[in-house]
Write a protein that holds these residues in place. Structure first.
Motif, mmCIF file in Angstrom:
data_model
loop_
_atom_site.group_PDB
_atom_site.id
_atom_site.type_symbol
_atom_site.label_atom_id
_atom_site.label_comp_id
_atom_site.label_asym_id
_atom_site.label_seq_id
_atom_site.Cartn_x
_atom_site.Cartn_y
_atom_site.Cartn_z
ATOM 1 N N MET A 179 1.121 79.438 78.000
ATOM 2 C CA MET A 179 1.223 77.902 78.047
ATOM 3 C C MET A 179 2.884 77.498 77.938
ATOM 4 O O MET A 179 3.503 78.025 77.258
ATOM 5 N N LEU A 180 3.148 76.634 78.698
ATOM 6 C CA LEU A 180 4.780 76.242 78.666
ATOM 7 C C LEU A 180 4.691 75.159 77.341
ATOM 8 O O LEU A 180 5.651 75.341 76.737
ATOM 9 N N PHE A 181 3.571 74.362 77.461
ATOM 10 C CA PHE A 181 3.521 73.302 76.032
ATOM 11 C C PHE A 181 2.117 73.017 75.709
ATOM 12 O O PHE A 181 1.502 73.350 76.812
ATOM 13 N N SER B 293 0.013 75.454 81.973
ATOM 14 C CA SER B 293 0.547 76.612 82.337
ATOM 15 C C SER B 293 0.230 76.962 83.847
ATOM 16 O O SER B 293 -0.656 76.206 84.394
ATOM 17 N N PHE B 294 1.175 77.734 84.363
ATOM 18 C CA PHE B 294 0.848 78.049 85.771
ATOM 19 C C PHE B 294 0.359 79.489 86.173
ATOM 20 O O PHE B 294 -0.051 79.842 86.979
ATOM 21 N N ASP B 295 -0.025 79.791 84.973
ATOM 22 C CA ASP B 295 -0.377 81.302 84.673
ATOM 23 C C ASP B 295 -2.146 81.011 85.001
ATOM 24 O O ASP B 295 -2.650 80.057 84.057
ATOM 25 N N THR C 124 16.960 66.541 80.232
ATOM 26 C CA THR C 124 18.470 66.669 80.462
ATOM 27 C C THR C 124 19.045 67.909 79.390
ATOM 28 O O THR C 124 18.316 68.087 78.466
ATOM 29 N N HIS C 125 19.980 68.496 79.550
ATOM 30 C CA HIS C 125 20.662 69.505 78.915
ATOM 31 C C HIS C 125 21.895 68.816 78.240
ATOM 32 O O HIS C 125 22.560 69.480 77.418
ATOM 33 N N ASP C 126 22.404 67.651 78.496
ATOM 34 C CA ASP C 126 23.543 66.913 78.216
ATOM 35 C C ASP C 126 23.422 66.451 76.685
ATOM 36 O O ASP C 126 22.851 65.387 76.710
ATOM 37 N N GLY D 39 14.809 70.873 76.260
ATOM 38 C CA GLY D 39 14.328 72.079 75.887
ATOM 39 C C GLY D 39 15.091 73.161 76.860
ATOM 40 O O GLY D 39 15.721 72.535 77.680
ATOM 41 N N PRO D 40 14.962 74.561 76.652
ATOM 42 C CA PRO D 40 15.921 75.708 77.421
ATOM 43 C C PRO D 40 15.181 75.554 78.765
ATOM 44 O O PRO D 40 14.333 75.012 79.029
ATOM 45 N N SER D 41 16.161 76.097 79.773
ATOM 46 C CA SER D 41 15.727 76.115 81.176
ATOM 47 C C SER D 41 14.265 76.992 81.030
ATOM 48 O O SER D 41 14.316 77.968 80.542
ATOM 49 N N GLY D 42 13.504 76.468 81.949
ATOM 50 C CA GLY D 42 12.294 77.070 82.191
ATOM 51 C C GLY D 42 11.125 76.701 81.156
ATOM 52 O O GLY D 42 9.947 77.164 81.293
ATOM 53 N N SER D 43 11.632 75.735 80.074
ATOM 54 C CA SER D 43 10.735 75.486 79.330
ATOM 55 C C SER D 43 9.548 74.470 79.676
ATOM 56 O O SER D 43 8.606 74.187 78.959
ATOM 57 N N GLY D 44 9.670 73.782 80.906
ATOM 58 C CA GLY D 44 8.710 72.886 81.517
ATOM 59 C C GLY D 44 9.087 71.516 81.670
ATOM 60 O O GLY D 44 8.206 70.660 81.623
ATOM 61 N N LYS D 45 10.314 71.150 81.420
ATOM 62 C CA LYS D 45 10.735 69.754 81.560
ATOM 63 C C LYS D 45 10.436 69.036 82.973
ATOM 64 O O LYS D 45 9.889 67.909 82.841
ATOM 65 N N SER D 46 10.759 69.818 83.994
ATOM 66 C CA SER D 46 10.074 69.013 85.343
ATOM 67 C C SER D 46 8.940 68.958 85.356
ATOM 68 O O SER D 46 8.344 68.185 86.120
ATOM 69 N N THR D 47 8.324 70.134 84.718
ATOM 70 C CA THR D 47 6.823 70.092 84.929
ATOM 71 C C THR D 47 6.202 69.013 84.127
ATOM 72 O O THR D 47 5.316 68.178 84.754
ATOM 73 N N LEU D 48 6.792 68.537 83.155
ATOM 74 C CA LEU D 48 6.312 67.546 82.271
ATOM 75 C C LEU D 48 6.403 66.000 82.876
ATOM 76 O O LEU D 48 5.585 65.339 83.057
HETATM 77 N N1 LIG Z 1 4.627 75.276 90.894
HETATM 78 C C1 LIG Z 1 4.760 76.217 90.228
HETATM 79 N N2 LIG Z 1 4.043 77.455 90.352
HETATM 80 C C2 LIG Z 1 4.350 78.306 89.445
HETATM 81 N N3 LIG Z 1 5.452 78.453 88.397
HETATM 82 C C3 LIG Z 1 6.285 77.244 88.428
HETATM 83 C C4 LIG Z 1 6.061 76.154 89.374
HETATM 84 N N4 LIG Z 1 6.751 75.244 88.789
HETATM 85 C C5 LIG Z 1 7.529 75.726 87.945
HETATM 86 N N5 LIG Z 1 7.123 76.855 87.436
HETATM 87 C C6 LIG Z 1 7.595 77.766 86.458
HETATM 88 O O1 LIG Z 1 7.483 76.851 85.270
HETATM 89 C C7 LIG Z 1 8.192 77.232 84.337
HETATM 90 C C8 LIG Z 1 9.021 75.742 83.873
HETATM 91 O O2 LIG Z 1 9.572 75.309 85.170
HETATM 92 P P1 LIG Z 1 10.451 73.772 85.138
HETATM 93 O O3 LIG Z 1 11.020 73.656 86.127
HETATM 94 O O4 LIG Z 1 9.308 72.694 84.547
HETATM 95 O O5 LIG Z 1 11.255 73.937 83.755
HETATM 96 P P2 LIG Z 1 12.502 73.095 83.394
HETATM 97 O O6 LIG Z 1 12.669 73.000 81.883
HETATM 98 O O7 LIG Z 1 12.645 72.021 84.062
HETATM 99 O O8 LIG Z 1 13.709 74.067 83.837
HETATM 100 P P3 LIG Z 1 15.316 73.642 84.222
HETATM 101 O O9 LIG Z 1 15.829 73.207 82.855
HETATM 102 O O10 LIG Z 1 15.728 75.199 84.471
HETATM 103 O O11 LIG Z 1 15.324 72.990 85.212
HETATM 104 C C9 LIG Z 1 9.424 77.908 84.897
HETATM 105 O O12 LIG Z 1 9.195 79.422 84.721
HETATM 106 C C10 LIG Z 1 8.823 78.021 86.632
HETATM 107 O O13 LIG Z 1 9.338 79.141 87.041
#
Ligand SMILES: Nc1ncnc2c1ncn2[C@@H]1O[C@H](COP(=O)(O)OP(=O)(O)OP(=O)(O)O)[C@@H](O)[C@H]1O
Length: 223
Positions: free
Chosen positions: A22-24, A14-16, A186-188, A41-50
């Motif tokens: 929690m994102l996941f 969580s970034f909170d 991926t979204h594809d 997962g949908p946009s913003g679900s946390g893929k890049s974070t994971l």
């Molecule tokens: N460093 C950060 N600080 C605060 N919030 C963040 C940070 N990085 C990402 N977030 C938030 O965490 C959530 C998940 O972001 P993330 O980029 O992991 O999603 P994603 O699934 O990869 O999205 P997309 O498909 O749009 O690329 C988003 O709401 C994003 O705004």
């Protein structure tokens, strides 16, 4: 290489600051070579974070990540950075030169990879003149050249036509068969179906632990 793996145990993020949003959570799985994991997962679900957590660049607020014998970690971004004035072939030849090859041999090896990724006609172009899709394929070729043990790829086919996307997916598969662990956000649907395993972040948003599923070629997936 035999023991190469990434073990995720009860991972949550969580970034909170309160940790409530929690994102996941409870993400428990072992990532292995010879698999290509589609992270969806949908946009913003946390893929890049994971991906960042798997790479070790972000520490999850819950759980643990163990990278065993992963060697070089290579991250291929959607809009990758390169050295603006350096040629495409230079970017791919460099890892070969760093391993002690002479420039001429390194360039031969680099050219083989550029051909494989459909970039041979762009070999002498400076990086700044490549399109987004070309730059990303170049970075995939560099990932192969640098013998990455763990390859994390963000949206590899989003900007590509059907044929080039199929070639890229084939290379991700080949790379995994050569011993790398490959995780692809991926979204594809075509890319998802070209992967061997699916990690759908929607399965990890609740309290109950879920698990990765393997994908049957052709789109269906099963547990
Ligand atoms: N460093 C950060 N600080 C605060 N919030 C963040 C940070 N990085 C990402 N977030 C938030 O965490 C959530 C998940 O972001 P993330 O980029 O992991 O999603 P994603 O699934 O990869 O999205 P997309 O498909 O749009 O690329 C988003 O709401 C994003 O705004």
């Amino acid at each position: 290489m035999v023991d190469r793996k990434v073990i995720l145990t009860d991972v949550g993020h969580s970034f909170d600051r309160t940790g409530e949003d929690m994102l996941f959570r409870h993400l428990t799985m072992t990532l292995l070579p010879k698999h290509v994991y589609a992270l969806t997962g949908p946009s913003g679900s946390g893929k890049s974070t994971l991906l960042s957590i798997i790479a070790g660049w972000v520490t999850p607020v819950a759980g643990s990540v163990e990278r065993i014998d992963c060697g070089r970690v290579c991250w291929v971004l959607q809009n990758p950075h390169g050295v603006a004035r350096r040629s495409a072939i230079d970017h791919v030849a460099l890892p070969f030169i760093a391993r002690g090859e002479r420039r001429r041999t390194a360039e031969t090896h680099a050219m083989e990879l550029l051909e494989a990724f459909g970039l041979s006609s762009l070999a002498r172009k400076p990086f700044r003149d490549l399109s987004g899709g070309e730059a990303q394929r170049l970075m995939l070729a560099r990932g192969v050249a640098s013998h990455a043990g763990l390859l994390l790829v963000d949206e590899p086919t989003a900007q590509l036509d059907l044929n080039t996307a199929a070639t890229v997916n084939e290379h991700l598969h080949n790379l995994s068969m050569s011993g790398a662990i490959v995780v692809v956000a991926t979204h594809d649907p075509r890319t998802r179906d070209a992967c061997t395993d699916l990690i759908d972040l929607r399965d990890w948003q609740n309290d109950e632990p879920a698990h990765a599923t393997s994908i049957e070629r052709g789109g269906e997936h099963h547990e």
